[in-house]
Design a protein around this motif. Structure first.
Motif, PDB file in Angstrom:
ATOM      1  N   ALA A  14       0.120   5.176   0.958  1.00 13.36           N
ATOM      2  CA  ALA A  14      -0.812   6.197   1.412  1.00 13.36           C
ATOM      3  C   ALA A  14      -0.247   7.579   1.114  1.00 13.36           C
ATOM      4  O   ALA A  14       0.909   7.858   1.430  1.00 13.36           O
ATOM      5  N   SER A  45       0.849  -1.192   0.000  1.00 12.19           N
ATOM      6  CA  SER A  45       0.000   0.000   0.000  1.00 12.19           C
ATOM      7  C   SER A  45       0.881   1.238   0.000  1.00 12.19           C
ATOM      8  O   SER A  45       1.985   1.223   0.546  1.00 12.19           O
ATOM      9  N   SER A  87      -0.600  11.814   1.328  1.00  8.86           N
ATOM     10  CA  SER A  87      -1.202  12.981   1.962  1.00  8.86           C
ATOM     11  C   SER A  87      -1.009  14.161   1.025  1.00  8.86           C
ATOM     12  O   SER A  87       0.076  14.349   0.489  1.00  8.86           O
ATOM     13  N   SER A  89      -5.465  12.562  -6.338  1.00  3.00           N
ATOM     14  CA  SER A  89      -6.430  12.047  -7.301  1.00  3.00           C
ATOM     15  C   SER A  89      -6.238  12.620  -8.699  1.00  3.00           C
ATOM     16  O   SER A  89      -6.861  12.146  -9.649  1.00  3.00           O
ATOM     17  N   ARG A 143      -5.939   1.659  -7.388  1.00  5.84           N
ATOM     18  CA  ARG A 143      -5.958   2.846  -6.534  1.00  5.84           C
ATOM     19  C   ARG A 143      -7.360   3.089  -6.017  1.00  5.84           C
ATOM     20  O   ARG A 143      -8.351   2.698  -6.645  1.00  5.84           O
ATOM     21  N   ASP A 144      -7.411   3.762  -4.879  1.00  7.42           N
ATOM     22  CA  ASP A 144      -8.671   4.196  -4.291  1.00  7.42           C
ATOM     23  C   ASP A 144      -8.507   5.680  -3.997  1.00  7.42           C
ATOM     24  O   ASP A 144      -7.882   6.058  -2.991  1.00  7.42           O
ATOM     25  N   ASN A 145      -9.028   6.509  -4.859  1.00  9.12           N
ATOM     26  CA  ASN A 145      -8.843   7.954  -4.696  1.00  9.12           C
ATOM     27  C   ASN A 145      -9.564   8.495  -3.471  1.00  9.12           C
ATOM     28  O   ASN A 145      -9.153   9.511  -2.905  1.00  9.12           O
ATOM     29  N   ALA A 146     -10.612   7.829  -3.031  1.00  6.21           N
ATOM     30  CA  ALA A 146     -11.305   8.259  -1.816  1.00  6.21           C
ATOM     31  C   ALA A 146     -10.437   8.065  -0.583  1.00  6.21           C
ATOM     32  O   ALA A 146     -10.603   8.768   0.419  1.00  6.21           O
ATOM     33  N   LYS A 147      -9.532   7.094  -0.675  1.00  4.89           N
ATOM     34  CA  LYS A 147      -8.638   6.813   0.452  1.00  4.89           C
ATOM     35  C   LYS A 147      -7.226   7.328   0.211  1.00  4.89           C
ATOM     36  O   LYS A 147      -6.333   7.095   1.021  1.00  4.89           O
ATOM     37  N   ASN A 148      -7.012   8.012  -0.910  1.00 11.57           N
ATOM     38  CA  ASN A 148      -5.663   8.520  -1.237  1.00 11.57           C
ATOM     39  C   ASN A 148      -4.617   7.408  -1.161  1.00 11.57           C
ATOM     40  O   ASN A 148      -3.516   7.603  -0.622  1.00 11.57           O
ATOM     41  N   THR A 149      -4.935   6.264  -1.709  1.00  9.48           N
ATOM     42  CA  THR A 149      -4.051   5.116  -1.592  1.00  9.48           C
ATOM     43  C   THR A 149      -3.922   4.393  -2.929  1.00  9.48           C
ATOM     44  O   THR A 149      -4.903   4.249  -3.661  1.00  9.48           O
TER      45      THR A 149
END
Length: 119
Positions: free
Chosen positions: A23, A21, A25, A30, A72-78
């Motif tokens: 992450a 993963s 910040s 996105s 990727r999961d843009n809602a989780k910035n990951t």
């Protein structure tokens, strides 16, 4: 500014799986394409996989095609790297990177996470 923190690396036996993963910040995650790179001892850093900002297109190094999946999961910035059928040659420090919004280069890098595959 964008900060990237990788996690998930560890020792695994050949044939096993890992999910890395990364992450992020920062408010521009996105909007950026993301990539995974790796560097093995004594070797140069090499491209592993990349994904567009929307996630609708991916690319892979030939050496990992069919075994690794970037998502990727843009809602989780990951951003993730699912690694299956691991081989000893996959042993390396894995880095995630964020591509510049205005140029085709990666301008933010994480600190890396160690993946070791035992035979």
């Amino acid at each position: 500014q964008l900060q990237l923190v990788e996690s998930g690396g560890r020792l695994v036996q050949a044939g096993g799986s890992l999910r890395l993963s990364c992450a992020a910040s920062g408010r521009t995650f996105s909007s950026r394409a993301m990539g995974w790179f790796r560097q093995a001892p004594g070797k140069e850093r090499e491209f592993v996989a990349a994904i567009t900002w929307s996630g609708d297109s991916t690319s892979y190094a030939d050496s990992v095609k069919g075994r690794f999946t970037i998502s990727r999961d843009n809602a989780k910035n990951t951003v993730y790297l699912q690694m299956n059928s691991l081989k000893p040659d996959d042993t390396a420090v894995y880095y995630c990177a964020a591509q510049s919004i205005v140029a085709a280069k990666y301008d933010y890098w994480g600190q890396g996470t160690q993946v070791t595959v035992s035979s």
